[in-house]
Design a protein around this motif. Structure first.
Motif, PDB file in Angstrom:
ATOM      1  N   THR A 190      23.086  28.065 -27.746  1.00 30.55           N
ATOM      2  CA  THR A 190      23.100  26.663 -27.326  1.00 30.55           C
ATOM      3  C   THR A 190      22.281  26.535 -26.048  1.00 30.55           C
ATOM      4  O   THR A 190      22.186  27.477 -25.258  1.00 30.55           O
ATOM      5  CB  THR A 190      24.530  26.156 -27.067  1.00 30.55           C
ATOM      6  N   PHE A 191      21.693  25.363 -25.849  1.00 36.39           N
ATOM      7  CA  PHE A 191      20.915  25.074 -24.642  1.00 36.39           C
ATOM      8  C   PHE A 191      21.510  23.851 -23.961  1.00 36.39           C
ATOM      9  O   PHE A 191      21.674  22.797 -24.574  1.00 36.39           O
ATOM     10  CB  PHE A 191      19.452  24.817 -25.007  1.00 36.39           C
ATOM     11  N   ASP A 192      21.847  24.029 -22.688  1.00 38.22           N
ATOM     12  CA  ASP A 192      22.401  22.947 -21.872  1.00 38.22           C
ATOM     13  C   ASP A 192      21.277  22.388 -21.003  1.00 38.22           C
ATOM     14  O   ASP A 192      20.799  23.045 -20.074  1.00 38.22           O
ATOM     15  CB  ASP A 192      23.543  23.474 -21.003  1.00 38.22           C
ATOM     16  N   TYR A 193      20.856  21.165 -21.322  1.00 38.08           N
ATOM     17  CA  TYR A 193      19.723  20.568 -20.614  1.00 38.08           C
ATOM     18  C   TYR A 193      20.040  20.323 -19.144  1.00 38.08           C
ATOM     19  O   TYR A 193      19.181  20.439 -18.263  1.00 38.08           O
ATOM     20  CB  TYR A 193      19.328  19.270 -21.312  1.00 38.08           C
ATOM     21  N   SER A 194      21.292  20.001 -18.816  1.00 38.65           N
ATOM     22  CA  SER A 194      21.645  19.671 -17.432  1.00 38.65           C
ATOM     23  C   SER A 194      21.548  20.873 -16.505  1.00 38.65           C
ATOM     24  O   SER A 194      21.274  20.731 -15.315  1.00 38.65           O
ATOM     25  CB  SER A 194      23.058  19.093 -17.371  1.00 38.65           C
ATOM     26  N   THR A 195      21.751  22.072 -17.046  1.00 31.88           N
ATOM     27  CA  THR A 195      21.698  23.289 -16.213  1.00 31.88           C
ATOM     28  C   THR A 195      20.511  24.185 -16.551  1.00 31.88           C
ATOM     29  O   THR A 195      20.297  25.196 -15.874  1.00 31.88           O
ATOM     30  CB  THR A 195      22.993  24.103 -16.400  1.00 31.88           C
ATOM     31  N   LEU A 196      19.769  23.820 -17.600  1.00 33.28           N
ATOM     32  CA  LEU A 196      18.636  24.638 -18.072  1.00 33.28           C
ATOM     33  C   LEU A 196      19.077  26.061 -18.410  1.00 33.28           C
ATOM     34  O   LEU A 196      18.368  27.029 -18.149  1.00 33.28           O
ATOM     35  CB  LEU A 196      17.508  24.674 -17.037  1.00 33.28           C
ATOM     36  N   GLU A 197      20.268  26.162 -18.999  1.00 34.87           N
ATOM     37  CA  GLU A 197      20.794  27.476 -19.369  1.00 34.87           C
ATOM     38  C   GLU A 197      20.914  27.619 -20.877  1.00 34.87           C
ATOM     39  O   GLU A 197      21.313  26.678 -21.580  1.00 34.87           O
ATOM     40  CB  GLU A 197      22.174  27.693 -18.732  1.00 34.87           C
ATOM     41  N   VAL A 198      20.573  28.804 -21.356  1.00 32.63           N
ATOM     42  CA  VAL A 198      20.726  29.162 -22.764  1.00 32.63           C
ATOM     43  C   VAL A 198      21.915  30.104 -22.883  1.00 32.63           C
ATOM     44  O   VAL A 198      21.985  31.121 -22.186  1.00 32.63           O
ATOM     45  CB  VAL A 198      19.451  29.839 -23.314  1.00 32.63           C
ATOM     46  N   ASP A 199      22.851  29.769 -23.752  1.00 32.91           N
ATOM     47  CA  ASP A 199      24.072  30.555 -23.912  1.00 32.91           C
ATOM     48  C   ASP A 199      24.101  31.155 -25.312  1.00 32.91           C
ATOM     49  O   ASP A 199      24.004  30.433 -26.311  1.00 32.91           O
ATOM     50  CB  ASP A 199      25.300  29.658 -23.702  1.00 32.91           C
ATOM     51  N   GLU A 200      24.204  32.474 -25.382  1.00 35.22           N
ATOM     52  CA  GLU A 200      24.316  33.149 -26.676  1.00 35.22           C
ATOM     53  C   GLU A 200      25.778  33.161 -27.109  1.00 35.22           C
ATOM     54  O   GLU A 200      26.637  33.735 -26.448  1.00 35.22           O
ATOM     55  CB  GLU A 200      23.798  34.589 -26.580  1.00 35.22           C
ATOM     56  N   LEU A 201      26.060  32.523 -28.258  1.00 36.77           N
ATOM     57  CA  LEU A 201      27.425  32.473 -28.777  1.00 36.77           C
ATOM     58  C   LEU A 201      27.730  33.647 -29.694  1.00 36.77           C
ATOM     59  O   LEU A 201      28.867  34.093 -29.781  1.00 36.77           O
ATOM     60  CB  LEU A 201      27.652  31.166 -29.546  1.00 36.77           C
ATOM     61  N   LEU A 202      26.702  34.145 -30.377  1.00 43.82           N
ATOM     62  CA  LEU A 202      26.915  35.182 -31.383  1.00 43.82           C
ATOM     63  C   LEU A 202      25.624  35.930 -31.632  1.00 43.82           C
ATOM     64  O   LEU A 202      24.539  35.334 -31.631  1.00 43.82           O
ATOM     65  CB  LEU A 202      27.393  34.539 -32.709  1.00 43.82           C
ATOM     66  N   PHE A 203      25.745  37.242 -31.825  1.00 40.45           N
ATOM     67  CA  PHE A 203      24.616  38.011 -32.330  1.00 40.45           C
ATOM     68  C   PHE A 203      25.118  38.893 -33.462  1.00 40.45           C
ATOM     69  O   PHE A 203      26.079  39.645 -33.289  1.00 40.45           O
ATOM     70  CB  PHE A 203      23.965  38.883 -31.249  1.00 40.45           C
ATOM     71  N   VAL A 204      24.474  38.756 -34.623  1.00 42.50           N
ATOM     72  CA  VAL A 204      24.817  39.567 -35.790  1.00 42.50           C
ATOM     73  C   VAL A 204      23.695  40.575 -36.012  1.00 42.50           C
ATOM     74  O   VAL A 204      22.589  40.203 -36.405  1.00 42.50           O
ATOM     75  CB  VAL A 204      25.004  38.711 -37.057  1.00 42.50           C
ATOM     76  N   GLU A 205      23.967  41.827 -35.720  1.00 44.30           N
ATOM     77  CA  GLU A 205      22.986  42.877 -35.954  1.00 44.30           C
ATOM     78  C   GLU A 205      22.994  43.238 -37.441  1.00 44.30           C
ATOM     79  O   GLU A 205      24.051  43.315 -38.075  1.00 44.30           O
ATOM     80  CB  GLU A 205      23.322  44.110 -35.118  1.00 44.30           C
ATOM     81  N   CYS A 206      21.818  43.458 -38.004  1.00 42.28           N
ATOM     82  CA  CYS A 206      21.739  43.804 -39.419  1.00 42.28           C
ATOM     83  C   CYS A 206      20.663  44.860 -39.636  1.00 42.28           C
ATOM     84  O   CYS A 206      20.010  45.310 -38.690  1.00 42.28           O
ATOM     85  CB  CYS A 206      21.452  42.563 -40.267  1.00 42.28           C
ATOM     86  N   ASN A 207      20.477  45.261 -40.881  1.00 46.64           N
ATOM     87  CA  ASN A 207      19.509  46.309 -41.212  1.00 46.64           C
ATOM     88  C   ASN A 207      18.338  45.780 -42.028  1.00 46.64           C
ATOM     89  O   ASN A 207      17.570  46.557 -42.596  1.00 46.64           O
ATOM     90  CB  ASN A 207      20.202  47.426 -41.997  1.00 46.64           C
ATOM     91  N   VAL A 208      18.174  44.461 -42.108  1.00 46.38           N
ATOM     92  CA  VAL A 208      17.136  43.848 -42.938  1.00 46.38           C
ATOM     93  C   VAL A 208      15.900  43.524 -42.091  1.00 46.38           C
ATOM     94  O   VAL A 208      15.997  42.765 -41.127  1.00 46.38           O
ATOM     95  CB  VAL A 208      17.660  42.564 -43.602  1.00 46.38           C
ATOM     96  N   PRO A 209      14.733  44.082 -42.413  1.00 51.47           N
ATOM     97  CA  PRO A 209      13.516  43.766 -41.657  1.00 51.47           C
ATOM     98  C   PRO A 209      13.183  42.281 -41.731  1.00 51.47           C
ATOM     99  O   PRO A 209      13.565  41.583 -42.674  1.00 51.47           O
ATOM    100  CB  PRO A 209      12.433  44.616 -42.357  1.00 51.47           C
ATOM    101  N   TYR A 210      12.444  41.826 -40.731  1.00 56.20           N
ATOM    102  CA  TYR A 210      12.144  40.403 -40.627  1.00 56.20           C
ATOM    103  C   TYR A 210      11.478  39.846 -41.877  1.00 56.20           C
ATOM    104  O   TYR A 210      11.817  38.747 -42.344  1.00 56.20           O
ATOM    105  CB  TYR A 210      11.252  40.156 -39.401  1.00 56.20           C
ATOM    106  N   GLU A 211      10.506  40.579 -42.445  1.00 58.51           N
ATOM    107  CA  GLU A 211       9.783  40.081 -43.609  1.00 58.51           C
ATOM    108  C   GLU A 211      10.738  39.726 -44.740  1.00 58.51           C
ATOM    109  O   GLU A 211      10.556  38.737 -45.444  1.00 58.51           O
ATOM    110  CB  GLU A 211       8.756  41.118 -44.086  1.00 58.51           C
ATOM    111  N   ALA A 212      11.765  40.562 -44.951  1.00 60.44           N
ATOM    112  CA  ALA A 212      12.741  40.290 -45.999  1.00 60.44           C
ATOM    113  C   ALA A 212      13.765  39.264 -45.543  1.00 60.44           C
ATOM    114  O   ALA A 212      14.212  38.415 -46.325  1.00 60.44           O
ATOM    115  CB  ALA A 212      13.442  41.587 -46.414  1.00 60.44           C
ATOM    116  N   MET A 213      14.144  39.316 -44.269  1.00 62.33           N
ATOM    117  CA  MET A 213      15.146  38.395 -43.743  1.00 62.33           C
ATOM    118  C   MET A 213      14.682  36.951 -43.822  1.00 62.33           C
ATOM    119  O   MET A 213      15.458  36.039 -44.164  1.00 62.33           O
ATOM    120  CB  MET A 213      15.464  38.775 -42.296  1.00 62.33           C
TER     121      MET A 213
END
Length: 914
Positions: free
Chosen positions: A460-483
């Motif tokens: 999420t990006f909060d315009y009032s504070t110019l901050e980006v907040d990561e809520l979730l990261f899902v690590e996987c084994n699929v290369p970008y081309e396939a993903m």
């Protein structure tokens, strides 16, 4: 003395008051912040290269997560029979303290060899790794080389390139041809007649790609001036990374990647990400000595002085006494090497520059683009717009006169490979009126906390504070081309659950409870349709339209789903979405056997892909709540193709005539728009800067006049974000088509994949990592009839078992009929009992099927009354097949056999050799 003490006490008290004040002010000022913010961490992982003579090839980026290597086809490195490989690692940041390597089967399930590597300093800032392979590697078989770099902190990064042993690929000559072509495209004053490009253009027999994005995409069919940058005169500002993408004895696909810049007459510098793709072949051609006259037959395209490896060429000419005396001599000839450029494509994407305000035309420049596929959103009053360019997320606020680079691995440094590596992308999921954003980043993480990992991040990006907040990261084994074939189509966040498509499933993660589930599975990427805002999706129950009797409509915003079912003898096809409304058609299953008169459709939109669809007799539009909005049906009229555009449905129609679908006049379904409501859009224009560029257009009440101020966001430090690891295990074999730009499409049926690959000059790779199709020249005739042991039970019902028995016997496998009858699917029989990989090649033309026979492989084909036969021989006129029902070989003309195949929709099975 007492005064000194009093002064000291006052100083101490003042310091204490100051510290306490700062403490409480800090608490007060940050009472609404759980954490502080920081800038994204710089990239630390080194890059690795294959050393080839004086050239660095196949740049490799380090992975710190598991990778499904069967889907990783970034590069291939040919090696000679000495099996020596030299890797250079750019370890200037001293990440790596030790190295090791592995050689694995291309499926990744078998370890061929491993060992440690002692690194040497080559004096240029690189660690030099020499690998001498000990084990025997089968010629022409692909393996995966994995180089592992470990750090003193206990971390490790893996680097991947495929390797193949062959001394006859002529990669040195091909690489030099590509380099010469590239260099010639920057020789802006050269005439076409003097340039190697002119030679290749003269010999080029291909067609234009059909798109028209100016300098954004050019090929050999373009004018010479376009290939020469049409006066733009850019300068390369980064290293040129050269990749061998595919190679065999027939041709190689070679890619060049680099960044370039140009300066306008107004001293404005623009930067571009450039990719060049070459498909080139090497051959020896016979040349008459009298014609050669001491010169190579291909003029400037000769490669006698190749500097890549040991590729020098020297030919001595001998003359008879008669010739030396001026008498009449017999004409002699010799062979010379020739490079053929089958195709060349250059794609250019300009990096967004905030200074591109054009006040005169009231537009905002996006830049030169290779595709119109631009991700952007705008708010209700059109005063803010968010968009994605070159893997960067931007937000422009007209009222505040500022632009924010919300998320980017690359700042303004276009010279660093690590910073500009583009194996990721961004989906905008929600854009609020206050400027706040919800978005996802998927693919390879170039830098930051997840550097080197594959996965999907929810932000999420909060315009009032110019901050980006990561809520979730899902690590996987699929290369970008396939993903990207799945994940680019669907990521959605409803405030509690995060939905994303990967591994043939729609996965759902509950952010609060940190639990993952899935709401749909066994999905084919090509059969899933998603609304523009990604809140609604639809999918069928079967990729084969004739068996697709149900469409499921899922509204992830409400959590409801709706099933739409077909009537008796009918099937369904989903065409896509208009906003959040789904468009689908109803077809008669019996019409699957009715061909289209292609000549009558030559002037229509009817495409190659649509020919696999059964034309619909009725069309429906339904809302996101499953309610019917509109029905379209006209007597005797069939919808051959439905194109869902912004404000209309374009209907390519046909009618039945003499047993075929014949084209009739097209029709439209229009959507009434509020003409008074103007919105932000895009337009191509070449009159503003002289080059075709893409621009944002704005409503008349917005006046663009000032260059916006630039703001950079920071990452919010949040220990509450979720981290998950998901390993995708494929439940079925799929077939992946790779074209110039990488993975293009994924199919469940090999025949469908091969047909598409044929149309785009691509290759097909199974999800097991095996190449099952690569365009090759077939012999004019061939027979394998003598190698087939005839087996017949004399019935149509048993003919498939008979053919499978013969094919397995041909492979040297002894089986019984009962063993074959345990399995219902022919491909399963071939894969389980046979020695080779079985494939379903249903839908292929006879010419393409005969390509397998040309390679000595029999083909099981279904004809006429449903019996299966074995194609064993052919020439330019006839086809020979063994009929187990008749227990004899039969010869028919090619035309006759095509008519026999069509009855059963070209159902066919075969296998691929290693």
């Amino acid at each position: 003395m007492k005064k000194k003490i009093n002064v000291l006490v006052r100083v101490i008290v003042m310091i204490m008051v100051f510290v306490i004040t700062i403490y409480f002010v800090n608490i007060f000022e940050n009472r609404n912040y759980k954490n502080l913010a920081k800038e994204m961490n710089d990239a630390e992982l080194p890059l690795a290269y294959v050393s080839y003579g004086d050239t660095l090839l196949n740049c490799m980026h380090g992975y710190t997560s598991d990778v499904d290597i069967t889907l990783l086809r970034d590069s291939i490195t040919p090696i000679d029979e000495q099996k020596h490989i030299e890797i250079l690692v750019q370890n200037d940041k001293k990440y790596a303290s030790g190295y090791s390597y592995e050689i694995r089967s291309i499926a990744g399930d078998s370890l061929v060899e491993k060992g440690d590597i002692e690194a040497a300093d080559n004096g240029s800032g690189y660690d030099e790794l020499d690998i001498n392979v000990r084990m025997d590697l089968k010629k022409d078989m692909e393996y995966m080389l994995v180089v592992k770099a470990s750090s003193e902190k206990g971390l490790a990064a893996s680097y991947y390139t495929r390797i193949v042993v062959n001394d006859d690929y002529h990669e040195a000559e091909l690489l030099k041809a590509v380099q010469d072509f590239h260099d010639a495209s920057f020789d802006f004053n050269a005439l076409e007649t003097e340039s190697v490009i002119g030679t290749y253009k003269t010999e080029y027999a291909g067609a234009s790609t059909g798109d028209s994005f100016g300098l954004g995409h050019v090929n050999l069919a373009n004018d010479y001036a376009d290939i020469m940058w049409d006066g733009l005169k850019p300068t390369v500002v980064s290293d040129i990374n050269i990749y061998i993408k595919e190679i065999d004895v027939n041709y190689a696909v070679i890619e060049m990647e680099y960044n370039a810049s140009s300066i306008t007459d107004q001293d404005v510098t623009s930067y571009y990400a450039v990719k060049e793709f070459y498909k080139a072949g090497y051959s020896l051609v016979e040349v008459s000595d009298s014609e050669a006259d001491g010169e190579d037959s291909y003029g400037d395209a000769s490669y006698g002085d190749a500097s890549y490896g040991d590729a020098s060429y020297d030919e001595e000419y001998s003359y008879t006494d008669e010739e030396s005396q001026g008498g009449q001599a017999e004409e002699t000839s010799h062979t010379e090497p020739k490079i053929t450029m089958f195709s060349y494509d250059r794609y250019v994407d300009e990096y967004f520059d905030r200074t591109g305000i054009d006040a005169l035309n009231n537009v905002y420049e996006i830049g030169i683009v290779s595709s119109d596929d631009l991700e952007y959103r705008y708010v209700e009053n059109n005063r803010k717009i968010a968009f994605v360019r070159n893997g960067q997320l931007w937000m422009y606020d007209y009222d505040q006169g500022e632009i924010i680079r919300v998320y980017s691995f690359c700042a303004d440094d276009y010279t660093e490979d690590a910073a500009t590596y583009d194996a990721h992308n961004i989906n905008i999921m929600e854009f609020a009126d206050d400027g706040n954003l919800t978005f996802s980043v998927y693919g390879y993480m170039n830098r930051g906390d997840h550097e080197g990992k594959l996965g999907i991040g929810l932000f999420t990006f909060d315009y009032s504070t110019l901050e980006v907040d990561e809520l979730l990261f899902v690590e996987c084994n699929v290369p970008y081309e396939a993903m990207k074939t799945e994940t680019s189509r669907l990521t959605y966040y409803d405030g509690q659950k995060f939905y994303y498509m990967m591994g043939g499933k729609v996965n759902a993660v509950d952010i609060k409870n940190r639990k993952q589930s899935y709401i749909a599975e066994n999905l084919s990427a090509g059969d899933v349709k998603v609304s523009a805002d990604m809140s609604v999706m639809a999918f069928g129950e079967n990729e084969d339209q004739s068996q697709n009797t149900r469409i499921t409509l899922m509204n992830m915003k409400t959590g409801n789903s709706y099933d739409i079912t077909a009537g008796d003898g009918e099937c369904l096809i989903c065409y896509g979405f208009k906003d959040s409304d789904m468009v689908y058609g109803v077809s008669d299953i019996a019409d699957a056997g009715v061909d289209a008169d292609l000549e009558s459709f030559s002037e229509t939109k009817y495409s190659e892909e649509s020919r696999d669809n059964i034309p619909a007799k009725r069309l429906y539009i339904v809302g996101s709540d499953g309610s019917q909005i509109k029905e379209y049906a006209k007597d005797g009229c069939y919808l051959m193709q439905v194109d869902v555009n912004a404000n209309l449905l374009y209907l390519t129609r046909g009618e039945k005539s003499n047993g075929k679908f014949v084209a009739i006049k097209d029709d439209f379904i229009t959507f009434k728009e509020d003409d008074s409501k103007q919105t932000i859009g895009t337009v191509h224009n070449s009159s503003i800067t002289g080059y075709d560029r893409l621009y944002f257009t704005v409503p008349e009440n917005i006046y663009l006049s000032y260059i916006p101020n630039l703001n950079i966001t920071k990452e919010k430090i949040d220990d509450q974000n979720s981290y998950m690891i998901m390993t995708i295990e494929r439940e079925k074999v799929t077939y992946h088509v790779y074209d110039n730009l990488g993975l293009s499409k994924i199919y469940d049926v090999a025949g469908d994949a091969i047909n598409y690959a044929e149309s785009v000059a691509g290759i097909v790779v199974s999800s097991d990592g095996e190449v099952i199709y690569r365009k090759m020249e077939s012999q004019e005739y061939n027979t394998i009839a003598a190698g087939i042991f005839h087996h017949s039970t004399g019935t149509v019902d048993a003919s498939l078992t008979d053919c499978l028995y013969m094919v397995l016997n041909y492979q040297g496998v002894q089986v019984t009929e009962d063993e074959i009858k345990q399995y219902s699917d022919p491909v399963t029989v071939l894969n389980t009992l046979g020695k080779k990989k079985g494939i379903n090649v249903t839908g292929l033309s006879l010419d393409m099927l005969l390509g397998y026979v040309s390679d000595g492989i029999p083909v099981i084909s279904r004809i006429d009354d449903g019996r299966y036969v074995l194609i064993v021989s052919y020439n330019d006129e006839d086809v020979r097949y063994y009929d187990p029902v008749e227990n004899k070989e039969i010869v028919v003309s090619r035309e006759e056999y095509i008519d026999m195949m069509v009855v059963c929709q070209n159902e066919s099975y075969t296998y691929v050799s290693e």
